[in-house]
Design an enzyme around this catalytic site. Structure first.
Site, PDB file in Angstrom:
ATOM      1  N   ASP A 104       0.860  -1.184   0.000  1.00  0.00           N
ATOM      2  CA  ASP A 104       0.000   0.000   0.000  1.00  0.00           C
ATOM      3  C   ASP A 104       0.901   1.242   0.000  1.00  0.00           C
ATOM      4  O   ASP A 104       1.370   1.649  -1.061  1.00  0.00           O
ATOM      5  CB  ASP A 104      -0.921  -0.084   1.231  1.00  0.00           C
ATOM      6  N   ASP A 160      -6.914  -8.340   6.801  1.00  0.00           N
ATOM      7  CA  ASP A 160      -7.819  -8.228   7.953  1.00  0.00           C
ATOM      8  C   ASP A 160      -8.406  -6.846   8.136  1.00  0.00           C
ATOM      9  O   ASP A 160      -7.862  -5.849   7.664  1.00  0.00           O
ATOM     10  CB  ASP A 160      -7.056  -8.582   9.231  1.00  0.00           C
TER      11      ASP A 160
HETATM   12  P1  IMP Z   1       2.093  -0.404   3.753  1.00  0.00           P
HETATM   13  O1  IMP Z   1       3.237  -0.356   4.709  1.00  0.00           O
HETATM   14  O2  IMP Z   1       1.257   0.845   3.797  1.00  0.00           O
HETATM   15  O3  IMP Z   1       2.483  -0.764   2.350  1.00  0.00           O
HETATM   16  O4  IMP Z   1       1.089  -1.466   4.289  1.00  0.00           O
HETATM   17  C1  IMP Z   1       1.283  -2.773   4.171  1.00  0.00           C
HETATM   18  C2  IMP Z   1       0.421  -3.485   5.158  1.00  0.00           C
HETATM   19  O5  IMP Z   1      -0.772  -2.761   5.468  1.00  0.00           O
HETATM   20  C3  IMP Z   1      -0.044  -4.779   4.574  1.00  0.00           C
HETATM   21  O6  IMP Z   1       0.856  -5.806   4.880  1.00  0.00           O
HETATM   22  C4  IMP Z   1      -1.381  -4.981   5.206  1.00  0.00           C
HETATM   23  O7  IMP Z   1      -1.221  -5.657   6.430  1.00  0.00           O
HETATM   24  C5  IMP Z   1      -1.880  -3.605   5.490  1.00  0.00           C
HETATM   25  N1  IMP Z   1      -2.868  -3.130   4.494  1.00  0.00           N
HETATM   26  C6  IMP Z   1      -2.696  -2.231   3.506  1.00  0.00           C
HETATM   27  N2  IMP Z   1      -3.807  -2.057   2.786  1.00  0.00           N
HETATM   28  C7  IMP Z   1      -4.735  -2.896   3.319  1.00  0.00           C
HETATM   29  C8  IMP Z   1      -6.098  -3.202   2.992  1.00  0.00           C
HETATM   30  O8  IMP Z   1      -6.725  -2.680   2.040  1.00  0.00           O
HETATM   31  N3  IMP Z   1      -6.711  -4.124   3.783  1.00  0.00           N
HETATM   32  C9  IMP Z   1      -6.078  -4.744   4.825  1.00  0.00           C
HETATM   33  N4  IMP Z   1      -4.809  -4.492   5.155  1.00  0.00           N
HETATM   34  C10 IMP Z   1      -4.138  -3.580   4.405  1.00  0.00           C
END
Ligand code: IMP
Ligand code: MG
Length: 179
Positions: A104, A160
């Site tokens: 994300d 989740d």
């Molecule tokens: P980042 O560090 O923002 O890239 O987030 C990564 C983590 O956020 C992932 O491993 C997920 O656990 C969580 N995450 C990001 N987007 C979503 C979503 O749409 N639904 C559920 N968990 C998410």
């Protein structure tokens, strides 16, 4: 369909075909390298993806996992990621493939990648089930992803909402509760 789901975005059979392609990508990239491949899953979101993926991969691999907290059950990642549980495998000189459920903002996976690079693996790549490009806050691209998704909050197949709904067999859009 679960009542907390707005719509099913990726049904079970589509997930399966996406994962089969990812397994081929692994075989094309890592078979006959003469080096060990270490598949590192980021718990807990990687579990369904990891389990299904390895059933289609033909290349020999070593399984390992990390617990990285970044999300804390909320909808947006807060602060810096934290390595809660580290891997057991010595990755020096080996090929590392990191398995993530979703990229994300990119903070989590970028942080983990940089953390592991210091142990001098021969290579380190990232395979993500989902790529939410619109959410990106840092410069990071997974080396391979199965599905490109819109900027919506998703649950199921490992993802989740407050630690629940990971066991849904499909990926769905979470229904916001009106207050
Ligand atoms: P980042 O560090 O923002 O890239 O987030 C990564 C983590 O956020 C992932 O491993 C997920 O656990 C969580 N995450 C990001 N987007 C979503 C979503 O749409 N639904 C559920 N968990 C998410
Ligand atoms: Mg995760």
């Amino acid at each position: 369909m679960d009542h907390r789901i707005e719509e099913i975005l990726i049904p079970k059979r589509k997930i399966k075909s996406g994962i089969k392609k990812a397994a081929k990508w692994i075989d094309n990239n890592y078979s006959n390298t003469g080096r060990d491949l270490v598949l590192i899953g980021l718990l807990k979101g990687c579990i369904p993806f990891y389990g299904q993926l390895i059933s289609y991969v033909k290349t020999d691999l070593i399984m390992d996992f990390m617990v990285v907290s970044s999300f804390k059950g909320a909808e947006k990642a807060t602060g810096l990621p934290e390595i809660v549980t580290d891997i057991y495998t010595d990755i020096e000189g080996k090929d590392v493939l990191l398995l993530e459920d979703i990229v994300d903002s990119g903070y989590t996976i970028k942080y983990v990648r940089e953390y592991l690079v210091k142990r001098k693996p021969n290579s380190i790549k990232v395979l993500s089930l989902l790529d939410k490009k619109a959410g990106r806050k840092v410069d990071f691209q997974p080396d391979y992803y199965c599905f490109d998704i819109e900027d919506k909050f998703l649950v199921g197949f490992g993802l989740d909402y407050q630690e629940k709904l990971r066991n849904l067999p499909y990926i769905g859009v979470f229904k916001k509760v009106k207050k």
